[in-house]
Design a protein around this motif. Structure first.
Motif, mmCIF file in Angstrom:
data_model
loop_
_atom_site.group_PDB
_atom_site.id
_atom_site.type_symbol
_atom_site.label_atom_id
_atom_site.label_comp_id
_atom_site.label_asym_id
_atom_site.label_seq_id
_atom_site.Cartn_x
_atom_site.Cartn_y
_atom_site.Cartn_z
ATOM 1 N N THR A 126 0.802 -1.215 0.000
ATOM 2 C CA THR A 126 0.000 0.000 0.000
ATOM 3 C C THR A 126 0.838 1.270 0.000
ATOM 4 O OG1 THR A 126 -0.160 -0.046 2.408
ATOM 5 C CG2 THR A 126 -1.941 -1.083 1.162
ATOM 6 N N ARG A 127 2.075 1.202 0.451
ATOM 7 C CA ARG A 127 2.917 2.381 0.513
ATOM 8 C C ARG A 127 3.392 2.749 -0.883
ATOM 9 N NH1 ARG A 127 8.211 2.022 3.923
ATOM 10 N NH2 ARG A 127 6.930 0.390 4.783
ATOM 11 N N LYS A 128 3.237 4.011 -1.221
ATOM 12 C CA LYS A 128 3.724 4.472 -2.520
ATOM 13 C C LYS A 128 5.200 4.800 -2.362
ATOM 14 C CE LYS A 128 -0.547 6.304 -4.306
ATOM 15 N NZ LYS A 128 -1.239 7.445 -4.861
ATOM 16 N N SER A 129 6.006 4.232 -3.214
ATOM 17 C CA SER A 129 7.430 4.525 -3.135
ATOM 18 C C SER A 129 7.738 5.697 -4.054
ATOM 19 C CB SER A 129 8.266 3.311 -3.527
ATOM 20 O OG SER A 129 8.001 2.969 -4.860
ATOM 21 N N VAL A 130 8.507 6.616 -3.526
ATOM 22 C CA VAL A 130 8.934 7.769 -4.295
ATOM 23 C C VAL A 130 10.418 7.567 -4.582
ATOM 24 C CG1 VAL A 130 9.198 10.280 -4.271
ATOM 25 C CG2 VAL A 130 7.257 9.210 -3.116
ATOM 26 N N PRO A 131 10.755 7.316 -5.843
ATOM 27 C CA PRO A 131 12.161 7.082 -6.144
ATOM 28 C C PRO A 131 12.994 8.337 -5.906
ATOM 29 C CG PRO A 131 10.889 7.268 -8.169
ATOM 30 C CD PRO A 131 9.922 7.304 -7.025
ATOM 31 N N ALA A 132 14.165 8.122 -5.349
ATOM 32 C CA ALA A 132 15.077 9.246 -5.150
ATOM 33 C C ALA A 132 15.497 9.773 -6.516
ATOM 34 C CB ALA A 132 16.296 8.794 -4.355
ATOM 35 N N SER A 133 15.528 11.059 -6.633
ATOM 36 C CA SER A 133 15.890 11.671 -7.904
ATOM 37 C C SER A 133 17.400 11.552 -8.111
ATOM 38 C CB SER A 133 15.468 13.136 -7.903
ATOM 39 O OG SER A 133 15.844 13.741 -9.107
ATOM 40 N N GLU A 134 17.774 10.852 -9.134
ATOM 41 C CA GLU A 134 19.193 10.694 -9.458
ATOM 42 C C GLU A 134 19.640 11.893 -10.282
ATOM 43 O OE1 GLU A 134 21.330 8.139 -8.618
ATOM 44 O OE2 GLU A 134 19.699 7.427 -7.353
ATOM 45 N N PRO A 135 20.825 12.434 -10.009
ATOM 46 C CA PRO A 135 21.291 13.554 -10.812
ATOM 47 C C PRO A 135 21.594 13.119 -12.249
ATOM 48 C CG PRO A 135 22.988 12.864 -9.261
ATOM 49 C CD PRO A 135 21.752 12.049 -8.965
ATOM 50 N N LYS A 136 21.369 14.009 -13.167
ATOM 51 C CA LYS A 136 21.652 13.742 -14.579
ATOM 52 C C LYS A 136 23.166 13.673 -14.758
ATOM 53 C CE LYS A 136 20.730 15.421 -19.211
ATOM 54 N NZ LYS A 136 20.030 16.408 -20.031
ATOM 55 N N VAL A 137 23.604 12.732 -15.588
ATOM 56 C CA VAL A 137 25.029 12.581 -15.878
ATOM 57 C C VAL A 137 25.277 13.002 -17.328
ATOM 58 C CG1 VAL A 137 26.965 10.966 -16.037
ATOM 59 C CG2 VAL A 137 25.254 10.685 -14.232
ATOM 60 N N HIS A 138 26.228 13.911 -17.511
ATOM 61 C CA HIS A 138 26.622 14.379 -18.845
ATOM 62 C C HIS A 138 27.961 13.739 -19.182
ATOM 63 C CE1 HIS A 138 23.594 17.613 -18.912
ATOM 64 N NE2 HIS A 138 23.834 17.682 -17.614
ATOM 65 N N ASP A 139 28.038 13.111 -20.334
ATOM 66 C CA ASP A 139 29.286 12.468 -20.752
ATOM 67 C C ASP A 139 30.068 13.340 -21.714
ATOM 68 O OD1 ASP A 139 29.454 9.815 -19.496
ATOM 69 O OD2 ASP A 139 27.513 9.517 -20.462
ATOM 70 N N VAL A 140 31.356 13.472 -21.428
ATOM 71 C CA VAL A 140 32.288 14.168 -22.315
ATOM 72 C C VAL A 140 33.361 13.159 -22.692
ATOM 73 C CG1 VAL A 140 33.958 16.045 -22.545
ATOM 74 C CG2 VAL A 140 31.862 16.396 -21.209
ATOM 75 N N GLN A 141 33.542 12.945 -23.972
ATOM 76 C CA GLN A 141 34.587 12.046 -24.459
ATOM 77 C C GLN A 141 35.861 12.860 -24.681
ATOM 78 O OE1 GLN A 141 33.810 8.655 -24.853
ATOM 79 N NE2 GLN A 141 31.909 9.381 -23.937
ATOM 80 N N ILE A 142 36.988 12.280 -24.352
ATOM 81 C CA ILE A 142 38.277 12.885 -24.668
ATOM 82 C C ILE A 142 38.867 12.024 -25.762
ATOM 83 C CG2 ILE A 142 40.544 13.559 -23.818
ATOM 84 C CD1 ILE A 142 39.315 13.603 -20.977
ATOM 85 N N LYS A 143 38.918 12.579 -26.966
ATOM 86 C CA LYS A 143 39.455 11.802 -28.078
ATOM 87 C C LYS A 143 40.101 12.731 -29.090
ATOM 88 C CE LYS A 143 34.909 11.349 -30.262
ATOM 89 N NZ LYS A 143 33.905 10.416 -30.707
ATOM 90 N N GLU A 144 41.169 12.228 -29.675
ATOM 91 C CA GLU A 144 41.958 12.996 -30.642
ATOM 92 C C GLU A 144 42.352 14.348 -30.061
ATOM 93 O OE1 GLU A 144 39.928 12.966 -34.415
ATOM 94 O OE2 GLU A 144 39.750 10.784 -34.377
ATOM 95 N N PHE A 145 42.719 14.341 -28.785
ATOM 96 C CA PHE A 145 43.189 15.519 -28.059
ATOM 97 C C PHE A 145 42.173 16.656 -28.097
ATOM 98 C CE2 PHE A 145 46.834 12.912 -28.573
ATOM 99 C CZ PHE A 145 47.604 13.146 -27.448
ATOM 100 N N ALA A 146 40.903 16.313 -27.846
ATOM 101 C CA ALA A 146 39.825 17.298 -27.767
ATOM 102 C C ALA A 146 38.746 16.792 -26.814
ATOM 103 C CB ALA A 146 39.230 17.542 -29.150
ATOM 104 N N PHE A 147 38.018 17.746 -26.214
ATOM 105 C CA PHE A 147 36.859 17.421 -25.398
ATOM 106 C C PHE A 147 35.640 17.419 -26.316
ATOM 107 C CE2 PHE A 147 39.666 19.657 -22.307
ATOM 108 C CZ PHE A 147 39.851 18.614 -21.419
ATOM 109 N N VAL A 148 34.877 16.325 -26.309
ATOM 110 C CA VAL A 148 33.709 16.209 -27.182
ATOM 111 C C VAL A 148 32.487 15.880 -26.324
ATOM 112 C CG1 VAL A 148 32.721 15.001 -29.162
ATOM 113 C CG2 VAL A 148 35.200 15.375 -29.051
ATOM 114 N N PRO A 149 31.510 16.800 -26.183
ATOM 115 C CA PRO A 149 31.456 18.104 -26.827
ATOM 116 C C PRO A 149 32.372 19.109 -26.124
ATOM 117 C CG PRO A 149 29.544 17.848 -25.429
ATOM 118 C CD PRO A 149 30.301 16.540 -25.387
ATOM 119 N N GLU A 150 32.751 20.116 -26.859
ATOM 120 C CA GLU A 150 33.619 21.159 -26.310
ATOM 121 C C GLU A 150 32.833 22.115 -25.417
ATOM 122 O OE1 GLU A 150 36.034 24.869 -28.151
ATOM 123 O OE2 GLU A 150 36.359 22.938 -29.144
ATOM 124 N N ARG A 151 31.562 22.302 -25.741
ATOM 125 C CA ARG A 151 30.656 23.179 -24.973
ATOM 126 C C ARG A 151 29.521 22.308 -24.436
ATOM 127 N NH1 ARG A 151 25.955 26.121 -25.840
ATOM 128 N NH2 ARG A 151 25.916 28.196 -24.922
#
Length: 119
Positions: free
Chosen positions: A24-49
């Motif tokens: 009967t108890r409604k479970s409220v999921p904890a809000s997980e923070p959004k994760v943004h992925d930045v790849q480091i490849k060919e000596f650059a940050f992708v995305p750069e912005r």
């Protein structure tokens, strides 16, 4: 028979109550923070912005053979060394420096556009 029977009834009642509460108890999921992925490849940050909000996570993953860092221009935050195939994370905070570079390869630059978390 009396005391054993009473304990059994109490135990069964407790189990039944716990089961009923679980359904009967409604479970409220904890809000997980959004994760943004930045790849480091060919000596650059992708995305750069990257557009992020306070409380979210930025994860840099190194796809190059050389080690890299993501280091704030004024050194207010730093991932430390990120080896090949490794990653590092930083939680976005209020007042966080938005421009960053690689401490080993200063020509590598990135920019964060930071907004306040919507409530």
């Amino acid at each position: 028979m009396g005391p054993l029977h009473s304990r059994r009834n109490v135990l069964m009642g407790a189990v039944a109550s716990a089961t009923a509460l679980a359904f009967t108890r409604k479970s409220v999921p904890a809000s997980e923070p959004k994760v943004h992925d930045v790849q480091i490849k060919e000596f650059a940050f992708v995305p750069e912005r990257l557009e992020v909000s306070v409380g979210e996570i930025i994860r840099w993953t190194n796809k190059d053979l050389a080690p890299h860092t993501a280091t704030a221009d004024e050194f207010g935050w730093d991932t430390g060394e990120i080896a090949n195939r490794e990653n590092a994370e930083v939680v976005v905070f209020e007042g966080m420096e938005a421009s960053y570079f690689c401490a080993y390869h200063p020509h590598m630059k990135g920019t964060l556009v930071i907004s306040r978390k919507q409530e």
